[in-house]
Design a protein around this motif. Structure first.
Motif, PDB file in Angstrom:
ATOM      1  N   ARG A  45      57.624  61.299  42.692  1.00  0.00           N
ATOM      2  CA  ARG A  45      56.857  60.051  42.720  1.00  0.00           C
ATOM      3  C   ARG A  45      57.128  59.278  44.009  1.00  0.00           C
ATOM      4  N   HIS A  46      58.220  59.603  44.700  1.00  0.00           N
ATOM      5  CA  HIS A  46      58.513  58.977  45.988  1.00  0.00           C
ATOM      6  C   HIS A  46      57.548  59.467  47.066  1.00  0.00           C
ATOM      7  N   ILE A  47      56.791  60.497  46.752  1.00  0.00           N
ATOM      8  CA  ILE A  47      55.770  61.004  47.675  1.00  0.00           C
ATOM      9  C   ILE A  47      54.380  60.562  47.221  1.00  0.00           C
ATOM     10  N   TRP A  48      54.063  60.762  45.936  1.00  0.00           N
ATOM     11  CA  TRP A  48      52.688  60.457  45.525  1.00  0.00           C
ATOM     12  C   TRP A  48      52.406  58.975  45.373  1.00  0.00           C
ATOM     13  N   ILE A  49      53.400  58.145  45.061  1.00  0.00           N
ATOM     14  CA  ILE A  49      53.165  56.693  44.956  1.00  0.00           C
ATOM     15  C   ILE A  49      52.753  56.107  46.315  1.00  0.00           C
ATOM     16  N   PRO A  50      53.466  56.389  47.412  1.00  0.00           N
ATOM     17  CA  PRO A  50      52.995  55.863  48.704  1.00  0.00           C
ATOM     18  C   PRO A  50      51.623  56.416  49.110  1.00  0.00           C
ATOM     19  N   ALA A  51      51.366  57.686  48.794  1.00  0.00           N
ATOM     20  CA  ALA A  51      50.044  58.257  49.096  1.00  0.00           C
ATOM     21  C   ALA A  51      48.961  57.524  48.312  1.00  0.00           C
ATOM     22  N   MET A  52      49.255  57.220  47.055  1.00  0.00           N
ATOM     23  CA  MET A  52      48.291  56.505  46.223  1.00  0.00           C
ATOM     24  C   MET A  52      48.083  55.082  46.749  1.00  0.00           C
ATOM     25  N   THR A  53      49.135  54.451  47.202  1.00  0.00           N
ATOM     26  CA  THR A  53      49.033  53.097  47.762  1.00  0.00           C
ATOM     27  C   THR A  53      48.139  53.092  48.997  1.00  0.00           C
ATOM     28  N   ILE A  54      48.280  54.083  49.834  1.00  0.00           N
ATOM     29  CA  ILE A  54      47.420  54.191  51.019  1.00  0.00           C
ATOM     30  C   ILE A  54      45.963  54.348  50.582  1.00  0.00           C
ATOM     31  N   LEU A  55      45.721  55.211  49.610  1.00  0.00           N
ATOM     32  CA  LEU A  55      44.354  55.436  49.130  1.00  0.00           C
ATOM     33  C   LEU A  55      43.785  54.196  48.447  1.00  0.00           C
ATOM     34  N   VAL A  56      44.621  53.460  47.739  1.00  0.00           N
ATOM     35  CA  VAL A  56      44.175  52.194  47.139  1.00  0.00           C
ATOM     36  C   VAL A  56      43.683  51.263  48.244  1.00  0.00           C
ATOM     37  N   ASN A  57      44.479  51.113  49.289  1.00  0.00           N
ATOM     38  CA  ASN A  57      44.101  50.225  50.388  1.00  0.00           C
ATOM     39  C   ASN A  57      42.829  50.694  51.094  1.00  0.00           C
ATOM     40  N   LEU A  58      42.688  51.985  51.292  1.00  0.00           N
ATOM     41  CA  LEU A  58      41.494  52.513  51.942  1.00  0.00           C
ATOM     42  C   LEU A  58      40.250  52.350  51.062  1.00  0.00           C
ATOM     43  N   SER A  59      40.446  52.302  49.747  1.00  0.00           N
ATOM     44  CA  SER A  59      39.331  52.180  48.815  1.00  0.00           C
ATOM     45  C   SER A  59      38.597  50.848  48.948  1.00  0.00           C
ATOM     46  N   TYR A  60      39.219  49.874  49.533  1.00  0.00           N
ATOM     47  CA  TYR A  60      38.575  48.575  49.718  1.00  0.00           C
ATOM     48  C   TYR A  60      37.552  48.590  50.854  1.00  0.00           C
ATOM     49  N   HIS A  61      37.490  49.676  51.603  1.00  0.00           N
ATOM     50  CA  HIS A  61      36.530  49.799  52.700  1.00  0.00           C
ATOM     51  C   HIS A  61      35.302  50.565  52.208  1.00  0.00           C
ATOM     52  N   THR A  62      34.199  49.866  52.130  1.00  0.00           N
ATOM     53  CA  THR A  62      32.957  50.406  51.580  1.00  0.00           C
ATOM     54  C   THR A  62      32.551  51.716  52.245  1.00  0.00           C
ATOM     55  N   LYS A  63      32.698  51.802  53.543  1.00  0.00           N
ATOM     56  CA  LYS A  63      32.275  52.996  54.274  1.00  0.00           C
ATOM     57  C   LYS A  63      33.083  54.236  53.891  1.00  0.00           C
ATOM     58  N   LEU A  64      34.308  54.033  53.463  1.00  0.00           N
ATOM     59  CA  LEU A  64      35.188  55.164  53.179  1.00  0.00           C
ATOM     60  C   LEU A  64      35.075  55.689  51.752  1.00  0.00           C
ATOM     61  N   ARG A  65      34.610  54.861  50.821  1.00  0.00           N
ATOM     62  CA  ARG A  65      34.612  55.269  49.407  1.00  0.00           C
ATOM     63  C   ARG A  65      33.824  56.541  49.118  1.00  0.00           C
ATOM     64  N   PRO A  66      32.625  56.734  49.672  1.00  0.00           N
ATOM     65  CA  PRO A  66      31.938  58.011  49.373  1.00  0.00           C
ATOM     66  C   PRO A  66      32.752  59.237  49.806  1.00  0.00           C
ATOM     67  N   LYS A  67      33.392  59.152  50.972  1.00  0.00           N
ATOM     68  CA  LYS A  67      34.202  60.284  51.442  1.00  0.00           C
ATOM     69  C   LYS A  67      35.468  60.450  50.619  1.00  0.00           C
ATOM     70  N   LEU A  68      36.068  59.351  50.222  1.00  0.00           N
ATOM     71  CA  LEU A  68      37.254  59.434  49.365  1.00  0.00           C
ATOM     72  C   LEU A  68      36.895  60.030  48.012  1.00  0.00           C
ATOM     73  N   GLY A  69      35.748  59.622  47.476  1.00  0.00           N
ATOM     74  CA  GLY A  69      35.286  60.180  46.207  1.00  0.00           C
ATOM     75  C   GLY A  69      35.047  61.673  46.309  1.00  0.00           C
ATOM     76  N   THR A  70      34.458  62.095  47.414  1.00  0.00           N
ATOM     77  CA  THR A  70      34.191  63.517  47.639  1.00  0.00           C
ATOM     78  C   THR A  70      35.490  64.305  47.810  1.00  0.00           C
TER      79      THR A  70
END
Length: 166
Positions: A45-70
């Motif tokens: 979890r010391h690896i996936w929690i920070p990765a998830m935090t980065i993805l959470v922050n990136l999810s707030y950018h509208t342009k990135l969400r379709p690519k993140l979803g894909t």
């Protein structure tokens, strides 16, 4: 986080241009299927929690969400959120759920949420009386409104609600 909007926009553009990098972060979040190199242990979890935090922050950018979803973010987040009581703090749960709710804004991601169990998970949380779940009810209702024009999703919401109440 960047200090100015211009710097932030530049960072998002750089990330957007290298969208394959999302897959690595998503794989780290969906780490139950990935083993740490050279071992038989599950991803820490010391690896996936920070990765998830980065993805959470990136999810707030509208342009990135379709690519993140894909890239597979939706099933990875749904998986982690369904097991949040043993894997995440309250704050991490709230942040991740808020990010997942943002994916209801794009039709392509709403479809993925429905198909990959996210919509059913939202309805399950709404029917829960646990204080942690009740604290996100308003956010979930705001997200579910986005499904109003999708008749299949409305059936999922309605049927799941009936099954839960029985």
């Amino acid at each position: 986080a960047c200090g100015t909007k211009e710097a932030n926009d530049k960072l998002v553009q750089q990330i957007e241009e290298n969208s394959d990098d999302f897959k690595t972060l998503v794989q780290l979040v969906d780490g139950d299927s990935i083993r740490a190199p050279g071992t038989s242990r599950k991803m820490s979890r010391h690896i996936w929690i920070p990765a998830m935090t980065i993805l959470v922050n990136l999810s707030y950018h509208t342009k990135l969400r379709p690519k993140l979803g894909t890239a597979g973010l939706i099933p990875a987040f749904v998986n982690r959120l369904q097991n949040h009581e043993t894997n995440m703090s309250y704050k991490q749960f709230i942040q991740s759920l808020n990010a997942l709710c943002l994916y209801c804004n794009e039709s392509v991601n709403r479809l993925k949420l429905r198909e990959l169990g996210g919509l059913q998970y939202f309805v399950t949380l709404l029917s829960s009386s646990k204080p942690t779940h009740q604290s996100v009810h308003k956010k979930l209702l705001e997200a579910l409104i986005r499904f109003g024009y999708d008749s299949i999703s409305m059936k999922v919401i309605f049927c799941k609600s009936i099954l839960i109440s029985i």
